[in-house]
Design a protein around this motif. Structure first.
Motif, PDB file in Angstrom:
ATOM      1  N   SER A  87       0.825  -1.203   0.000  1.00 47.20           N
ATOM      2  CA  SER A  87       0.000   0.000   0.000  1.00 47.20           C
ATOM      3  C   SER A  87       0.864   1.259   0.000  1.00 47.20           C
ATOM      4  O   SER A  87       0.434   2.315  -0.481  1.00 47.20           O
ATOM      5  CB  SER A  87      -0.943   0.004   1.201  1.00 47.20           C
ATOM      6  N   ALA A  88       2.075   1.171   0.526  1.00 41.82           N
ATOM      7  CA  ALA A  88       2.967   2.330   0.571  1.00 41.82           C
ATOM      8  C   ALA A  88       3.402   2.756  -0.821  1.00 41.82           C
ATOM      9  O   ALA A  88       3.763   3.915  -1.043  1.00 41.82           O
ATOM     10  CB  ALA A  88       4.193   2.018   1.437  1.00 41.82           C
ATOM     11  N   TYR A  89       3.361   1.837  -1.789  1.00 42.63           N
ATOM     12  CA  TYR A  89       3.746   2.198  -3.155  1.00 42.63           C
ATOM     13  C   TYR A  89       2.768   3.200  -3.767  1.00 42.63           C
ATOM     14  O   TYR A  89       3.113   3.926  -4.700  1.00 42.63           O
ATOM     15  CB  TYR A  89       3.805   0.951  -4.042  1.00 42.63           C
ATOM     16  N   ALA A  90       1.540   3.233  -3.259  1.00 43.14           N
ATOM     17  CA  ALA A  90       0.521   4.107  -3.838  1.00 43.14           C
ATOM     18  C   ALA A  90       0.914   5.577  -3.755  1.00 43.14           C
ATOM     19  O   ALA A  90       0.426   6.395  -4.545  1.00 43.14           O
ATOM     20  CB  ALA A  90      -0.824   3.878  -3.140  1.00 43.14           C
ATOM     21  N   SER A  91       1.784   5.914  -2.821  1.00 38.75           N
ATOM     22  CA  SER A  91       2.194   7.313  -2.660  1.00 38.75           C
ATOM     23  C   SER A  91       3.448   7.637  -3.458  1.00 38.75           C
ATOM     24  O   SER A  91       4.003   8.727  -3.322  1.00 38.75           O
ATOM     25  CB  SER A  91       2.430   7.618  -1.174  1.00 38.75           C
ATOM     26  N   THR A  92       3.899   6.716  -4.292  1.00 41.12           N
ATOM     27  CA  THR A  92       5.071   6.946  -5.134  1.00 41.12           C
ATOM     28  C   THR A  92       4.651   6.881  -6.600  1.00 41.12           C
ATOM     29  O   THR A  92       3.501   6.561  -6.920  1.00 41.12           O
ATOM     30  CB  THR A  92       6.165   5.893  -4.877  1.00 41.12           C
ATOM     31  N   ASP A  93       5.569   7.155  -7.500  1.00 37.30           N
ATOM     32  CA  ASP A  93       5.263   7.028  -8.927  1.00 37.30           C
ATOM     33  C   ASP A  93       5.742   5.693  -9.482  1.00 37.30           C
ATOM     34  O   ASP A  93       5.850   5.515 -10.696  1.00 37.30           O
ATOM     35  CB  ASP A  93       5.863   8.186  -9.724  1.00 37.30           C
ATOM     36  N   TRP A  94       6.007   4.750  -8.588  1.00 37.37           N
ATOM     37  CA  TRP A  94       6.415   3.417  -8.999  1.00 37.37           C
ATOM     38  C   TRP A  94       5.180   2.529  -9.156  1.00 37.37           C
ATOM     39  O   TRP A  94       4.230   2.619  -8.376  1.00 37.37           O
ATOM     40  CB  TRP A  94       7.363   2.787  -7.978  1.00 37.37           C
ATOM     41  N   ALA A  95       5.209   1.648 -10.170  1.00 34.11           N
ATOM     42  CA  ALA A  95       4.197   0.611 -10.319  1.00 34.11           C
ATOM     43  C   ALA A  95       4.738  -0.653  -9.660  1.00 34.11           C
ATOM     44  O   ALA A  95       5.942  -0.925  -9.706  1.00 34.11           O
ATOM     45  CB  ALA A  95       3.900   0.351 -11.794  1.00 34.11           C
TER      46      ALA A  95
ATOM     47  N   ASP B 153       5.098  -6.662 -18.907  1.00 31.70           N
ATOM     48  CA  ASP B 153       5.068  -5.777 -20.075  1.00 31.70           C
ATOM     49  C   ASP B 153       3.928  -4.773 -19.970  1.00 31.70           C
ATOM     50  O   ASP B 153       4.073  -3.604 -20.339  1.00 31.70           O
ATOM     51  CB  ASP B 153       4.928  -6.596 -21.356  1.00 31.70           C
ATOM     52  N   ALA B 154       2.777  -5.222 -19.455  1.00 34.08           N
ATOM     53  CA  ALA B 154       1.636  -4.323 -19.303  1.00 34.08           C
ATOM     54  C   ALA B 154       1.948  -3.214 -18.306  1.00 34.08           C
ATOM     55  O   ALA B 154       1.608  -2.038 -18.526  1.00 34.08           O
ATOM     56  CB  ALA B 154       0.404  -5.115 -18.859  1.00 34.08           C
ATOM     57  N   ALA B 155       2.614  -3.578 -17.209  1.00 32.54           N
ATOM     58  CA  ALA B 155       2.989  -2.579 -16.201  1.00 32.54           C
ATOM     59  C   ALA B 155       3.972  -1.566 -16.782  1.00 32.54           C
ATOM     60  O   ALA B 155       3.870  -0.357 -16.531  1.00 32.54           O
ATOM     61  CB  ALA B 155       3.585  -3.269 -14.979  1.00 32.54           C
ATOM     62  N   ILE B 156       4.913  -2.058 -17.575  1.00 32.36           N
ATOM     63  CA  ILE B 156       5.891  -1.163 -18.199  1.00 32.36           C
ATOM     64  C   ILE B 156       5.200  -0.207 -19.165  1.00 32.36           C
ATOM     65  O   ILE B 156       5.483   1.001 -19.186  1.00 32.36           O
ATOM     66  CB  ILE B 156       6.982  -1.982 -18.923  1.00 32.36           C
ATOM     67  N   GLU B 157       4.268  -0.737 -19.972  1.00 26.79           N
ATOM     68  CA  GLU B 157       3.577   0.113 -20.944  1.00 26.79           C
ATOM     69  C   GLU B 157       2.737   1.182 -20.248  1.00 26.79           C
ATOM     70  O   GLU B 157       2.631   2.314 -20.726  1.00 26.79           O
ATOM     71  CB  GLU B 157       2.704  -0.743 -21.867  1.00 26.79           C
ATOM     72  N   GLN B 158       2.140   0.839 -19.119  1.00 28.63           N
ATOM     73  CA  GLN B 158       1.372   1.827 -18.364  1.00 28.63           C
ATOM     74  C   GLN B 158       2.276   2.943 -17.859  1.00 28.63           C
ATOM     75  O   GLN B 158       1.900   4.125 -17.887  1.00 28.63           O
ATOM     76  CB  GLN B 158       0.651   1.151 -17.202  1.00 28.63           C
ATOM     77  N   GLN B 159       3.466   2.580 -17.402  1.00 28.25           N
ATOM     78  CA  GLN B 159       4.410   3.590 -16.941  1.00 28.25           C
ATOM     79  C   GLN B 159       4.887   4.468 -18.100  1.00 28.25           C
ATOM     80  O   GLN B 159       4.999   5.686 -17.961  1.00 28.25           O
ATOM     81  CB  GLN B 159       5.612   2.918 -16.261  1.00 28.25           C
ATOM     82  N   ARG B 160       5.169   3.860 -19.232  1.00 29.28           N
ATOM     83  CA  ARG B 160       5.614   4.627 -20.394  1.00 29.28           C
ATOM     84  C   ARG B 160       4.524   5.588 -20.864  1.00 29.28           C
ATOM     85  O   ARG B 160       4.804   6.706 -21.304  1.00 29.28           O
ATOM     86  CB  ARG B 160       6.030   3.694 -21.524  1.00 29.28           C
ATOM     87  N   ALA B 161       3.266   5.155 -20.761  1.00 27.92           N
ATOM     88  CA  ALA B 161       2.156   6.023 -21.136  1.00 27.92           C
ATOM     89  C   ALA B 161       2.073   7.232 -20.216  1.00 27.92           C
ATOM     90  O   ALA B 161       1.582   8.298 -20.617  1.00 27.92           O
ATOM     91  CB  ALA B 161       0.845   5.245 -21.104  1.00 27.92           C
TER      92      ALA B 161
END
Length: 209
Positions: A155-163, A184-192
């Motif tokens: 849950s602590a990740y929610a306050s960062t820009d990390w997926a 790959d889906a997580a990476i594409e979401q970050q790239r978007a």
């Protein structure tokens, strides 16, 4: 009780547990190098994680056993493990598979600090896209307290820009392509979102089970 001494062992390598002479971890690693090479890497990782084995001490001892069968394999594992902080055989397997596929995960710890000041150390960070792989291995995550701690951590990740991507041990073993597709889906979401957009992730990987 007397313990027979081999060419590579000393009496101090044996501890009597419940009346049974038992090899200590360093001596056991020397045995595995010869009789069970496929199990050796996982044993070294787990023994280090459980703080039962100092890899630097074992490497120093290896210098004195030049004629040990399997010595070169053991030495190569020690050199490899000295370059990363893998916490289990599962952790190391995922790390090596990602490297083989070209994802370039960091082998050095990456420390994230949340707005509340809570530090996060991703199990396997992909810094290019700020994707954190968190490993869920049954051996270390079975009890209720550990699971609650893991939920708080995620849950602590929610306050960062990390997926964050949870990699379950059973899914990794049974359906690795699915894990890679999720990554790959997580990476594409970050790239978007503009995170790591200049870095094109690897394609066409095949990581067989």
């Amino acid at each position: 009780m007397e313990v027979a001494r081999s060419r590579w062992f000393e009496r101090s390598d044996v501890e009597v547990i419940g009346g049974i002479p038992t090899l200590l971890p360093a001596a056991n690693a020397l045995v595995l190098a010869r009789v069970a090479p496929l199990e050796l890497r996982g044993y070294l990782v787990d023994a280090r994680q459980q703080r039962r084995l100092d890899l630097a001490d074992l490497a120093a001892r290896l210098e004195d056993v030049r004629h040990l069968p399997g010595r070169h394999l053991l030495a190569s594992h020690l050199a490899e493990l000295g370059d990363n902080a893998a916490e289990s055989a599962f952790h190391l397997e995922v790390l090596r598979s990602l490297e083989a596929a070209g994802y370039r995960p960091s082998r050095e710890p990456v420390r994230l600090v949340t707005p509340r000041g809570r530090p996060l150390l991703p199990d396997i960070p992909l810094e290019r896209w700020r994707v954190a792989l968190e490993l869920d291995g049954d051996r270390y995550h079975r009890d209720r307290t550990a699971r609650r701690r893991d939920r708080d951590r995620l849950s602590a990740y929610a306050s960062t820009d990390w997926a964050v991507l949870i990699v379950d041990h059973q899914t990794w073993m049974q359906d690795r392509p699915r894990v890679m597709a999720d990554l790959d889906a997580a990476i594409e979401q970050q790239r978007a979102r503009g995170i790591g957009a200049e870095h094109v992730p690897p394609r066409g990987h095949r990581l067989g089970g």
